[in-house]
Each structure stands twice: as structure tokens, then as C-alpha cells.
Design a protein around this motif. Structure first.
Motif, PDB file in Angstrom:
ATOM      1  N   ASP A  68       4.715   5.129  -4.574  1.00  0.00           N
ATOM      2  CA  ASP A  68       5.984   4.932  -5.267  1.00  0.00           C
ATOM      3  C   ASP A  68       7.159   5.603  -4.559  1.00  0.00           C
ATOM      4  OD1 ASP A  68       4.480   3.552  -7.117  1.00  0.00           O
ATOM      5  OD2 ASP A  68       5.045   4.810  -8.825  1.00  0.00           O
ATOM      6  N   VAL A  69       6.976   6.813  -4.047  1.00  0.00           N
ATOM      7  CA  VAL A  69       8.100   7.504  -3.408  1.00  0.00           C
ATOM      8  C   VAL A  69       8.403   6.918  -2.027  1.00  0.00           C
ATOM      9  CG1 VAL A  69       7.980   9.627  -4.765  1.00  0.00           C
ATOM     10  CG2 VAL A  69       6.622   9.431  -2.680  1.00  0.00           C
ATOM     11  N   GLU A  70       7.410   6.306  -1.387  1.00  0.00           N
ATOM     12  CA  GLU A  70       7.676   5.576  -0.148  1.00  0.00           C
ATOM     13  C   GLU A  70       8.428   4.280  -0.464  1.00  0.00           C
ATOM     14  OE1 GLU A  70       4.000   6.891   2.758  1.00  0.00           O
ATOM     15  OE2 GLU A  70       3.591   5.451   1.144  1.00  0.00           O
ATOM     16  N   MET A  71       8.038   3.601  -1.542  1.00  0.00           N
ATOM     17  CA  MET A  71       8.753   2.397  -1.956  1.00  0.00           C
ATOM     18  C   MET A  71      10.187   2.740  -2.337  1.00  0.00           C
ATOM     19  SD  MET A  71       6.023   0.163  -4.115  1.00  0.00           S
ATOM     20  CE  MET A  71       4.368  -0.115  -3.520  1.00  0.00           C
ATOM     21  N   ALA A  72      10.374   3.875  -2.989  1.00  0.00           N
ATOM     22  CA  ALA A  72      11.725   4.316  -3.342  1.00  0.00           C
ATOM     23  C   ALA A  72      12.565   4.498  -2.078  1.00  0.00           C
ATOM     24  CB  ALA A  72      11.670   5.611  -4.148  1.00  0.00           C
ATOM     25  N   HIS A  73      11.946   5.020  -1.028  1.00  0.00           N
ATOM     26  CA  HIS A  73      12.677   5.202   0.224  1.00  0.00           C
ATOM     27  C   HIS A  73      13.031   3.863   0.853  1.00  0.00           C
ATOM     28  CE1 HIS A  73      13.742   6.626   4.246  1.00  0.00           C
ATOM     29  NE2 HIS A  73      13.979   7.789   3.644  1.00  0.00           N
ATOM     30  N   VAL A  74      12.147   2.891   0.760  1.00  0.00           N
ATOM     31  CA  VAL A  74      12.437   1.543   1.268  1.00  0.00           C
ATOM     32  C   VAL A  74      13.662   0.986   0.548  1.00  0.00           C
ATOM     33  CG1 VAL A  74      11.603  -0.849   1.348  1.00  0.00           C
ATOM     34  CG2 VAL A  74      10.088   1.024   2.042  1.00  0.00           C
ATOM     35  N   ASP A 130       0.803  -1.220   0.000  1.00  0.00           N
ATOM     36  CA  ASP A 130       0.000   0.000   0.000  1.00  0.00           C
ATOM     37  C   ASP A 130       0.839   1.275   0.000  1.00  0.00           C
ATOM     38  OD1 ASP A 130      -2.358  -1.428  -0.068  1.00  0.00           O
ATOM     39  OD2 ASP A 130      -2.655  -1.376   2.108  1.00  0.00           O
ATOM     40  N   LEU A 131       2.157   1.157   0.134  1.00  0.00           N
ATOM     41  CA  LEU A 131       3.017   2.340   0.071  1.00  0.00           C
ATOM     42  C   LEU A 131       2.936   2.938  -1.329  1.00  0.00           C
ATOM     43  CD1 LEU A 131       6.232   0.975   1.851  1.00  0.00           C
ATOM     44  CD2 LEU A 131       4.497   2.500   2.832  1.00  0.00           C
ATOM     45  N   LEU A 161       6.892  -5.110  -3.976  1.00  0.00           N
ATOM     46  CA  LEU A 161       7.098  -3.740  -4.448  1.00  0.00           C
ATOM     47  C   LEU A 161       6.834  -3.601  -5.948  1.00  0.00           C
ATOM     48  CD1 LEU A 161      10.225  -2.692  -2.349  1.00  0.00           C
ATOM     49  CD2 LEU A 161       7.812  -2.324  -1.839  1.00  0.00           C
ATOM     50  N   ILE A 162       7.552  -4.351  -6.771  1.00  0.00           N
ATOM     51  CA  ILE A 162       7.425  -4.192  -8.229  1.00  0.00           C
ATOM     52  C   ILE A 162       5.975  -4.303  -8.702  1.00  0.00           C
ATOM     53  CG2 ILE A 162       7.990  -5.235 -10.472  1.00  0.00           C
ATOM     54  CD1 ILE A 162      10.852  -5.647  -9.395  1.00  0.00           C
ATOM     55  N   PRO A 163       5.218  -5.291  -8.239  1.00  0.00           N
ATOM     56  CA  PRO A 163       3.837  -5.389  -8.744  1.00  0.00           C
ATOM     57  C   PRO A 163       2.939  -4.210  -8.345  1.00  0.00           C
ATOM     58  CG  PRO A 163       4.508  -7.462  -7.718  1.00  0.00           C
ATOM     59  CD  PRO A 163       5.563  -6.449  -7.401  1.00  0.00           C
ATOM     60  N   ASN A 164       3.373  -3.422  -7.373  1.00  0.00           N
ATOM     61  CA  ASN A 164       2.526  -2.337  -6.878  1.00  0.00           C
ATOM     62  C   ASN A 164       3.062  -0.948  -7.183  1.00  0.00           C
ATOM     63  OD1 ASN A 164       0.267  -3.721  -5.363  1.00  0.00           O
ATOM     64  ND2 ASN A 164       2.076  -4.784  -4.589  1.00  0.00           N
ATOM     65  N   ILE A 165       4.085  -0.858  -8.003  1.00  0.00           N
ATOM     66  CA  ILE A 165       4.628   0.443  -8.404  1.00  0.00           C
ATOM     67  C   ILE A 165       3.791   0.974  -9.560  1.00  0.00           C
ATOM     68  CG2 ILE A 165       6.619   1.606  -9.427  1.00  0.00           C
ATOM     69  CD1 ILE A 165       8.390  -0.392  -7.887  1.00  0.00           C
ATOM     70  N   ASP A 166       3.398   2.223  -9.469  1.00  0.00           N
ATOM     71  CA  ASP A 166       2.558   2.833 -10.501  1.00  0.00           C
ATOM     72  C   ASP A 166       3.357   3.392 -11.674  1.00  0.00           C
ATOM     73  OD1 ASP A 166       0.132   2.339  -9.119  1.00  0.00           O
ATOM     74  OD2 ASP A 166       0.486   4.096  -7.847  1.00  0.00           O
ATOM     75  N   ASN A 167       4.494   4.031 -11.404  1.00  0.00           N
ATOM     76  CA  ASN A 167       5.269   4.695 -12.448  1.00  0.00           C
ATOM     77  C   ASN A 167       6.151   3.681 -13.184  1.00  0.00           C
ATOM     78  OD1 ASN A 167       7.937   6.037 -13.336  1.00  0.00           O
ATOM     79  ND2 ASN A 167       6.501   7.765 -13.153  1.00  0.00           N
ATOM     80  N   ASP A 168       6.055   3.674 -14.509  1.00  0.00           N
ATOM     81  CA  ASP A 168       6.803   2.712 -15.323  1.00  0.00           C
ATOM     82  C   ASP A 168       8.315   2.862 -15.182  1.00  0.00           C
ATOM     83  OD1 ASP A 168       4.456   1.573 -16.254  1.00  0.00           O
ATOM     84  OD2 ASP A 168       4.428   2.759 -18.104  1.00  0.00           O
ATOM     85  N   GLU A 169       8.800   4.100 -15.085  1.00  0.00           N
ATOM     86  CA  GLU A 169      10.242   4.316 -14.956  1.00  0.00           C
ATOM     87  C   GLU A 169      10.744   3.839 -13.597  1.00  0.00           C
ATOM     88  OE1 GLU A 169      11.876   8.077 -17.075  1.00  0.00           O
ATOM     89  OE2 GLU A 169       9.808   8.569 -16.438  1.00  0.00           O
ATOM     90  N   VAL A 170       9.966   4.060 -12.570  1.00  0.00           N
ATOM     91  CA  VAL A 170      10.340   3.589 -11.233  1.00  0.00           C
ATOM     92  C   VAL A 170      10.336   2.064 -11.224  1.00  0.00           C
ATOM     93  CG1 VAL A 170       9.673   3.559  -8.791  1.00  0.00           C
ATOM     94  CG2 VAL A 170       9.514   5.695 -10.101  1.00  0.00           C
ATOM     95  N   ARG A 171       9.314   1.462 -11.813  1.00  0.00           N
ATOM     96  CA  ARG A 171       9.233   0.000 -11.877  1.00  0.00           C
ATOM     97  C   ARG A 171      10.435  -0.567 -12.627  1.00  0.00           C
ATOM     98  NH1 ARG A 171       5.159  -0.525 -14.758  1.00  0.00           N
ATOM     99  NH2 ARG A 171       3.639  -0.101 -13.131  1.00  0.00           N
ATOM    100  N   ASN A 179       9.071   6.243   5.838  1.00  0.00           N
ATOM    101  CA  ASN A 179       7.833   5.569   6.194  1.00  0.00           C
ATOM    102  C   ASN A 179       8.105   4.506   7.254  1.00  0.00           C
ATOM    103  OD1 ASN A 179       8.303   2.853   4.679  1.00  0.00           O
ATOM    104  ND2 ASN A 179       8.807   4.458   3.188  1.00  0.00           N
ATOM    105  N   PHE A 180       7.055   3.898   7.737  1.00  0.00           N
ATOM    106  CA  PHE A 180       7.162   2.907   8.808  1.00  0.00           C
ATOM    107  C   PHE A 180       8.082   1.752   8.443  1.00  0.00           C
ATOM    108  CE2 PHE A 180       3.938   1.136   6.087  1.00  0.00           C
ATOM    109  CZ  PHE A 180       4.116  -0.231   6.185  1.00  0.00           C
TER     110      PHE A 180
END
Length: 175
Positions: A29-35, A26-27, A139-149, A91-92
Motif C-alpha cells: 500500500d505505501v509503495e502504491m501511495a508513492h506511485v 504486488d506493490l 492499484l485499487i483492487p490490490n490495496i489492503d487498507n480500506d482508507e487508502v483504497r 519503488n521501481f
């Protein structure tokens, strides 16, 4: 060594129990990037510790590879975030990763010689297995931005190689 392996298992379990896969999914994209950035920095810290405490050339080679590759991925991530006009958000889960890393670094810091080398290698294997599974399946399946993925997918390819290298290092040190 068995005590340290138990600590790794406990730390991995703590990561899993502090946040369910759904919470992490549920994070944004920018929270996932921080992870990912946090996980890379943790492994860089483990590598610097290995360079300071180990005299084993194979451990040094692996540690230098960790520093080089994780630094490169972080630089690429920061470049992409800058291009997108975004900033990674703490994030947490990033906080839980850092808390668990402090315990592992403290435990590793108390070891010397072959005992350190074996524990470092075992930690690297467990860490890459855990992080790679998280990146690939949550993470990958839940990233919205194609470049981030795409960046996460490239990083995962590199870190799978690290996992294999860590597995070989564990075998060599325990053999």
C-alpha cells in the motif's frame, strides 16, 4: 505533432514494459501511495510547463485545474499516511514514471505556440487514460487498507473528469 504523439505512445509502452501489471499489483500500500504521489507530481510539472510556455487561456485553465486538483489529492494522501503512521515508499515503478516524464518534459519544452498546446493536450489525455486505467484495474483492487483504497477511489473520480476535460481540449485544439 505526429512525432510527439509517437513519443507519448513510446513512453506509455515503456511504462507498460518496464513493469507488468502483476509487478505493480504486488506493490504494498505505501509503495502504491508513492506511485500515486509521483503520478500527481508529474502532472503538476506538466501543468507548470504549460503555464510557462502556452498563451492559450483554455490551456492555462486546464493547467491550473491540474495543479489545484493534483496538489489537493497529494495533500490528502500525505495526511492519511501521517494518520496511519506510514511513509510512502519509493519503488521501481515510481522511478520508471519519473524517467519517462523527464523525456516527455524535454520534448514538450522544445515546442511553442499551437504545436505546444496540441502536444500538451494530447499528452494529458494519454497520461490520464494510462494512469486512470492503472489505478482502476491494478492499484485499487490490490490495496489492503480500506482508507487508502477509498482515497484512491476518490482520486480516480477526479481524474476521470480530467480525462474528459483533456479529451475535449484535444478536440478543440485539433478542430
Amino acid at each position: 505533432m505526429k512525432l510527439f504523439m509517437s513519443a507519448i505512445a513510446v513512453a506509455t509502452a515503456m511504462i507498460a514494459t518496464q513493469a507488468s501489471a502483476q509487478d505493480v499489483a504486488d506493490l504494498n500500500d505505501v509503495e502504491m501511495a508513492h506511485v500515486a504521489y509521483t503520478a500527481d507530481n508529474i502532472d503538476i510539472r506538466y501543468a507548470h510547463l504549460a503555464l510557462a510556455l502556452s498563451s492559450n487561456p483554455d490551456v492555462h485553465e486546464f493547467a491550473n485545474t491540474m495543479i489545484r486538483d493534483h496538489t489537493a489529492v497529494n495533500e490528502a494522501a500525505l495526511g492519511l499516511l501521517d494518520k496511519l503512521g506510514a511513509t510512502a515508499q519509493d519503488n521501481f515503478f515510481s522511478q520508471a514514471l519519473n524517467e519517462n516524464a523527464e523525456k516527455i518534459i524535454d520534448d514538450l519544452s522544445k515546442l511553442r505556440g499551437a504545436e505546444f498546446d496540441e502536444a500538451y493536450a494530447a499528452n494529458e489525455l494519454a497520461y490520464h487514460q494510462t494512469v486512470n486505467e492503472l489505478v482502476e484495474n491494478t492499484l485499487i483492487p490490490n490495496i489492503d487498507n480500506d482508507e487508502v483504497r477509498a482515497l484512491f477511489q476518490q482520486g480516480l473520480e477526479i481524474f476521470r473528469v480530467h480525462e474528459g476535460h483533456a479529451e475535449m481540449m484535444v478536440s478543440a485544439l485539433n478542430g
